[in-house]
Design an enzyme around this catalytic site. Structure first.
Site, mmCIF file in Angstrom:
data_model
loop_
_atom_site.group_PDB
_atom_site.id
_atom_site.type_symbol
_atom_site.label_atom_id
_atom_site.label_comp_id
_atom_site.label_asym_id
_atom_site.label_seq_id
_atom_site.Cartn_x
_atom_site.Cartn_y
_atom_site.Cartn_z
ATOM 1 N N PRO A 10 0.747 -1.356 0.119
ATOM 2 C CA PRO A 10 -0.108 0.098 0.085
ATOM 3 C C PRO A 10 0.885 1.169 0.095
ATOM 4 O O PRO A 10 1.873 1.204 0.627
ATOM 5 C CB PRO A 10 -0.851 -0.089 1.376
ATOM 6 C CG PRO A 10 -0.211 -1.254 2.102
ATOM 7 C CD PRO A 10 0.577 -1.949 1.150
ATOM 8 N N ASN A 11 0.336 2.357 -0.864
ATOM 9 C CA ASN A 11 0.735 3.615 -0.846
ATOM 10 C C ASN A 11 2.165 3.679 -1.592
ATOM 11 O O ASN A 11 2.460 4.953 -1.797
ATOM 12 C CB ASN A 11 1.296 4.169 0.627
ATOM 13 C CG ASN A 11 -0.224 4.179 1.422
ATOM 14 O OD1 ASN A 11 -1.223 4.744 1.000
ATOM 15 N ND2 ASN A 11 -0.156 3.640 2.423
ATOM 16 N N ARG A 18 4.468 10.871 -2.146
ATOM 17 C CA ARG A 18 4.424 10.567 -0.662
ATOM 18 C C ARG A 18 5.801 10.998 0.170
ATOM 19 O O ARG A 18 6.576 10.449 -0.224
ATOM 20 C CB ARG A 18 3.828 9.250 -0.110
ATOM 21 C CG ARG A 18 4.861 8.234 -0.451
ATOM 22 C CD ARG A 18 4.363 6.655 0.020
ATOM 23 N NE ARG A 18 4.105 6.574 1.272
ATOM 24 C CZ ARG A 18 4.249 5.344 1.784
ATOM 25 N NH1 ARG A 18 4.784 4.229 1.234
ATOM 26 N NH2 ARG A 18 4.268 4.891 2.929
ATOM 27 N N TYR A 23 10.967 9.051 1.127
ATOM 28 C CA TYR A 23 11.061 7.679 0.040
ATOM 29 C C TYR A 23 11.630 8.336 -1.280
ATOM 30 O O TYR A 23 11.603 7.540 -2.215
ATOM 31 C CB TYR A 23 9.347 7.257 0.015
ATOM 32 C CG TYR A 23 8.907 6.960 1.005
ATOM 33 C CD1 TYR A 23 9.429 5.559 1.643
ATOM 34 C CD2 TYR A 23 7.864 7.482 1.895
ATOM 35 C CE1 TYR A 23 9.029 4.942 2.532
ATOM 36 C CE2 TYR A 23 7.418 6.727 3.004
ATOM 37 C CZ TYR A 23 7.984 5.693 3.554
ATOM 38 O OH TYR A 23 7.449 5.072 4.518
ATOM 39 N N ASN A 74 7.916 -5.816 -1.183
ATOM 40 C CA ASN A 74 7.889 -4.522 -0.090
ATOM 41 C C ASN A 74 6.577 -4.317 0.338
ATOM 42 O O ASN A 74 5.535 -3.859 -0.501
ATOM 43 C CB ASN A 74 8.326 -3.191 -0.895
ATOM 44 C CG ASN A 74 8.278 -2.316 0.186
ATOM 45 O OD1 ASN A 74 8.004 -2.244 1.262
ATOM 46 N ND2 ASN A 74 8.857 -0.983 -0.289
ATOM 47 N N ALA A 77 3.180 -0.899 4.601
ATOM 48 C CA ALA A 77 2.822 -0.845 6.069
ATOM 49 C C ALA A 77 2.377 -2.403 6.447
ATOM 50 O O ALA A 77 2.508 -2.637 7.789
ATOM 51 C CB ALA A 77 1.498 0.251 6.197
ATOM 52 N N GLU A 98 12.848 -9.512 1.395
ATOM 53 C CA GLU A 98 11.978 -8.371 1.692
ATOM 54 C C GLU A 98 12.831 -7.175 1.552
ATOM 55 O O GLU A 98 13.869 -7.075 1.869
ATOM 56 C CB GLU A 98 11.668 -8.387 3.183
ATOM 57 C CG GLU A 98 11.092 -7.235 3.986
ATOM 58 C CD GLU A 98 11.067 -7.417 5.515
ATOM 59 O OE1 GLU A 98 11.966 -8.367 6.151
ATOM 60 O OE2 GLU A 98 10.547 -6.753 6.242
ATOM 61 N N HIS A 100 12.637 -2.815 1.724
ATOM 62 C CA HIS A 100 12.232 -1.566 2.213
ATOM 63 C C HIS A 100 13.028 -0.323 1.499
ATOM 64 O O HIS A 100 14.243 -0.376 1.679
ATOM 65 C CB HIS A 100 12.196 -1.388 3.615
ATOM 66 C CG HIS A 100 11.405 -2.378 4.219
ATOM 67 N ND1 HIS A 100 9.887 -2.331 4.046
ATOM 68 C CD2 HIS A 100 11.630 -3.473 5.061
ATOM 69 C CE1 HIS A 100 9.283 -3.509 4.764
ATOM 70 N NE2 HIS A 100 10.453 -3.916 5.178
ATOM 71 N N ARG A 107 13.564 4.186 12.277
ATOM 72 C CA ARG A 107 12.131 4.842 12.301
ATOM 73 C C ARG A 107 11.180 4.489 13.363
ATOM 74 O O ARG A 107 12.075 4.141 14.518
ATOM 75 C CB ARG A 107 11.441 4.646 11.054
ATOM 76 C CG ARG A 107 12.281 5.123 10.095
ATOM 77 C CD ARG A 107 11.526 5.067 8.509
ATOM 78 N NE ARG A 107 10.086 5.839 8.389
ATOM 79 C CZ ARG A 107 9.238 5.653 7.590
ATOM 80 N NH1 ARG A 107 9.591 4.823 6.558
ATOM 81 N NH2 ARG A 107 8.203 6.564 7.426
HETATM 82 C C1 DQA Z 1 8.440 0.844 3.768
HETATM 83 C C2 DQA Z 1 8.413 1.195 5.138
HETATM 84 C C3 DQA Z 1 7.199 0.977 5.902
HETATM 85 O O1 DQA Z 1 7.114 1.064 7.341
HETATM 86 C C4 DQA Z 1 6.202 1.791 5.249
HETATM 87 O O2 DQA Z 1 4.915 1.644 5.943
HETATM 88 C C5 DQA Z 1 6.051 1.944 3.849
HETATM 89 C C6 DQA Z 1 7.106 1.777 3.064
HETATM 90 C C7 DQA Z 1 9.659 1.213 3.024
HETATM 91 O O3 DQA Z 1 9.761 1.106 1.701
HETATM 92 O O4 DQA Z 1 10.618 2.015 3.457
HETATM 93 O O5 DQA Z 1 4.909 2.059 3.242
HETATM 94 O O6 DQA Z 1 8.147 -0.374 3.397
#
Ligand code: DQA
Length: 148
Positions: A10-11, A18, A23, A74, A77, A98, A100, A107
């Site tokens: 998501p997002n 964002r 990011y 990835n 959240a 995985e 990020h 964080r």
């Molecule tokens: C994320 C880190 C997560 O904590 C966050 O909710 C994201 C992006 C990252 O790519 O740094 O949406 O996965």
């Protein structure tokens, strides 16, 4: 040619918009192009997808069974909340990495838990787009994806 499925949660479709200080300024379309270019360099096929829906992500993982040799994920959240994604990755048994974009270790406390990590051979964080390239490289190396 071996096949890698890159799954974004998501997002991540809002990359570039964002929180650019976290990011970056590049867009989701830029990320997809970056992944395809790196996969081509490594001689593997990469399909890239994104969903804001946890259930859809579970379905995407389930459908990868028998179709893909490796998964880069990835979960965004859902990393910090989803037993369903962990179970799906365990169920299909496809080697997964995985990723990020940000360094989640630096964080908030609630980001320190990753449910999916237990089903992944490796975790890469804080490397921005390059983390996806590292993940593809890791799958190529760990799982011999370049060999056949
Ligand atoms: C994320 C880190 C997560 O904590 C966050 O909710 C994201 C992006 C990252 O790519 O740094 O949406 O996965």
């Amino acid at each position: 040619m071996k096949k890698i499925l890159v799954i974004n949660g998501p997002n991540l479709n809002l990359l570039g918009v964002r929180e650019p200080s976290i990011y970056g300024a590049r867009t989701y379309a830029d990320l997809v192009d970056f992944i395809h270019a790196h996969a081509k360099k490594r001689g593997v096929f990469a399909a890239v997808c994104q969903s804001n829906s946890e259930g859809e992500l579970v379905t995407v993982i389930q459908r990868a069974r028998g179709r893909y040799d490796g998964i880069v994920i990835n979960p965004a959240a859902y990393t910090h909340t989803s037993v369903a994604l962990l179970d799906a990755l365990k169920a299909v048994g496809i080697p997964a990495v995985e990723v990020h974009l940000s360094d989640v270790r630096a964080r908030e406390d609630f980001r320190q838990v990753s449910y999916v990590r237990a089903a992944c051979v490796k975790t890469i964080m804080g490397r921005g787009f390059d983390g996806y390239a590292d993940a593809i490289d890791a799958l190529c190396g760990l799982c011999g994806l370049e060999d056949a």
